[in-house]
Design a protein around this motif. Structure first.
Motif, PDB file in Angstrom:
ATOM      1  N   THR A 209       0.844  -1.191   0.000  1.00 43.62           N
ATOM      2  CA  THR A 209       0.000   0.000   0.000  1.00 43.62           C
ATOM      3  C   THR A 209       0.887   1.252   0.000  1.00 43.62           C
ATOM      4  O   THR A 209       2.109   1.160   0.020  1.00 43.62           O
ATOM      5  CB  THR A 209      -0.931   0.024   1.226  1.00 43.62           C
ATOM      6  N   GLY A 210       0.248   2.409   0.002  1.00 43.63           N
ATOM      7  CA  GLY A 210       1.000   3.658   0.067  1.00 43.63           C
ATOM      8  C   GLY A 210       1.577   4.065  -1.269  1.00 43.63           C
ATOM      9  O   GLY A 210       1.091   3.665  -2.339  1.00 43.63           O
ATOM     10  N   LYS A 211       2.649   4.855  -1.239  1.00 46.57           N
ATOM     11  CA  LYS A 211       3.229   5.434  -2.450  1.00 46.57           C
ATOM     12  C   LYS A 211       3.798   4.383  -3.400  1.00 46.57           C
ATOM     13  O   LYS A 211       3.945   4.632  -4.600  1.00 46.57           O
ATOM     14  CB  LYS A 211       4.307   6.453  -2.083  1.00 46.57           C
ATOM     15  N   GLU A 212       4.143   3.202  -2.891  1.00 47.20           N
ATOM     16  CA  GLU A 212       4.701   2.153  -3.746  1.00 47.20           C
ATOM     17  C   GLU A 212       3.647   1.424  -4.566  1.00 47.20           C
ATOM     18  O   GLU A 212       3.952   0.810  -5.583  1.00 47.20           O
ATOM     19  CB  GLU A 212       5.446   1.116  -2.893  1.00 47.20           C
ATOM     20  N   GLN A 213       2.399   1.483  -4.130  1.00 50.64           N
ATOM     21  CA  GLN A 213       1.359   0.653  -4.745  1.00 50.64           C
ATOM     22  C   GLN A 213       1.203   0.908  -6.243  1.00 50.64           C
ATOM     23  O   GLN A 213       1.013  -0.037  -7.020  1.00 50.64           O
ATOM     24  CB  GLN A 213       0.015   0.877  -4.042  1.00 50.64           C
ATOM     25  N   GLN A 214       1.292   2.165  -6.672  1.00 52.92           N
ATOM     26  CA  GLN A 214       1.100   2.490  -8.076  1.00 52.92           C
ATOM     27  C   GLN A 214       2.133   1.790  -8.955  1.00 52.92           C
ATOM     28  O   GLN A 214       1.832   1.346 -10.069  1.00 52.92           O
ATOM     29  CB  GLN A 214       1.172   4.002  -8.281  1.00 52.92           C
ATOM     30  N   TRP A 215       3.360   1.674  -8.439  1.00 54.81           N
ATOM     31  CA  TRP A 215       4.404   1.007  -9.205  1.00 54.81           C
ATOM     32  C   TRP A 215       4.065  -0.468  -9.420  1.00 54.81           C
ATOM     33  O   TRP A 215       4.265  -1.019 -10.502  1.00 54.81           O
ATOM     34  CB  TRP A 215       5.743   1.144  -8.467  1.00 54.81           C
ATOM     35  N   THR A 336      11.273  -4.406  -0.081  1.00 53.53           N
ATOM     36  CA  THR A 336       9.920  -3.887   0.079  1.00 53.53           C
ATOM     37  C   THR A 336       9.365  -4.359   1.419  1.00 53.53           C
ATOM     38  O   THR A 336       9.812  -5.383   1.953  1.00 53.53           O
ATOM     39  CB  THR A 336       9.001  -4.343  -1.080  1.00 53.53           C
TER      40      THR A 336
END
Length: 404
Positions: A209-215, A336
């Protein structure tokens, strides 16, 4: 209802749960000339067998040993595996027409049969040896008395009860509630004062989750062969990127060792050295872009996704020492921290369960409650992905059957 029904019908034991362990226990008891009664909540027995391995049933693993199992007592399962070995499993199924074919990492699948054929072997043997299977039967309560155990249940719209001197709890774990999974076995253990080793989903996808999720979302559907490490455990198999995080065999394996708050490290190129590859390519063609090199190692989609992490548009000759260190770090030490897991609905098995301290390793009988046995997934013995949990189900069912 007559509380001596068991005596009238000649049952040596009642088995609650018609899954892998319960069915195999009944079959083995039948082959020993004993009679058992299976009480199964679902409309048909063997629900998880039927969906396993995509309907093909990875029914054992040639590499089975205590090392592939997680338990507070890692030695506990050794007795059962010595009493009923992988070779015994292979011989049993071959005797009834199912020959195994080895897939990756020792996984054994039926060569020409499916999971439904395995369930049919069990139900046919139960019929032929006089075992009974009552489906659509919901056990409401279990009471200990001077005779043994009184089991109250609902069946065909009626409340009934039955008495037995030997009771086997083989009700599985918490995963896949829509298939009838419950915490029944744990409740029975607690009722009789038995300790429970903390439970959690195992062999389960992990969420980001968070800012990494889009990647991760942009890579959804991409599968890469990796080495995944958590703590001291590592697994080399494919990982699968999803819109919510990570799945695939290597992630499912490591999830059994992962706990909230822990990070995982992924070697995206476990069998090669990225620095050596870059050095070699530099000498051949220093103008080649890092992107082109990565696209030859992975899919173009994955190589382009690395743009956010690496200077992939630079040519190999212009990569600085700092650039190279970052490449090495990302490719071989990708880190991660999962936010969580997908829970019991997506888990293949449950970690933890009835404490092995409460059971005899030789018989799987509760030390404090004579006549009460626990087998299969509800016990604190959790195998890796790849047929190991079925081998535990067969072995524990076999062991219990010898003592009914």
């Amino acid at each position: 209802m007559d509380t001596n029904l068991t005596k009238h019908n000649g049952f040596d034991a009642v088995i609650i749960g018609g899954g892998a362990c319960g069915l195999f226990c009944a079959v083995q008891a039948g082959l020993l000339g004993k009679r058992t009664l299976i009480l199964e909540k679902n409309k048909e027995p063997g629900a998880k067998i039927l969906i396993s391995g995509g309907g093909r049933c990875n029914y054992t693993n040639l590499n089975t040993s205590a090392q592939q199992f997680i338990s507070a007592n890692p030695h506990f399962c050794k007795s059962a595996f010595s009493q009923f070995t992988v070779e015994d499993t292979i011989d049993f199924f071959e005797a009834y027409g199912i020959r195994g074919k080895e897939k990756t990492l020792g996984q054994l699948f039926p060569e020409n049969n499916k999971a439904k054929d395995i369930v049919k072997i069990f139900t046919d043997l139960c019929r032929d040896t006089g075992q009974e299977i009552w489906c659509d039967t919901d056990v409401k309560s279990i009471d200990k008395n001077s005779i043994g155990f009184k089991i109250c249940f609902a069946r065909n719209g009626r409340e009934e009860s039955i008495q037995t001197t030997k009771l086997v709890v083989a009700t599985g774990g918490l995963p896949i509630a829509k298939m009838g999974a419950t915490d029944f076995g744990l409740k029975v253990a607690r009722q009789f004062g038995l300790a429970i080793t903390q439970t959690a989903p195992a062999l389960v996808p992990l969420t980001i989750t968070g800012k990494e999720q889009q990647w991760y979302e942009q890579l959804s559907g991409s599968s890469i062969f990796c080495r995944v490490t958590c703590g001291e455990m590592s697994f080399e198999e494919n990982i699968l990127f999803t819109h919510w995080g990570l799945s695939g065999p290597a992630i499912l394996q490591i999830s059994s060792y992962w706990k909230p708050g822990m990070g995982i490290e992924i070697d995206l190129l476990p069998n090669e050295n990225i620095m050596e590859l870059i050095d070699k390519e530099r000498k051949l063609n220093g103008k080649k872009q890092l992107l082109t090199l990565l696209a030859n190692l992975y899919t173009r989609k994955f190589a382009e996704a690395l743009m956010l992490l690496l200077p992939v548009e630079k040519n190999l000759a212009s990569l600085s020492k700092v650039d190279l260190e970052e490449v090495e770090k990302v490719i071989h030490h990708f880190k991660t921290k999962p936010a969580g897991d997908k829970g019991y609905d997506k888990a293949e098995v449950m970690r933890g369960g009835v404490s092995t301290e409460e059971l005899s390793s030789k018989t799987l009988e509760a030390k404090k409650v004579p006549g009460l046995f626990f087998g299969g997934e509800c016990v604190d013995v959790t195998g890796w992905l790849g047929g190991y949990n079925f081998q535990w189900a067969w072995a524990s069912g076999f062991v219990i059957a010898q003592h009914l």
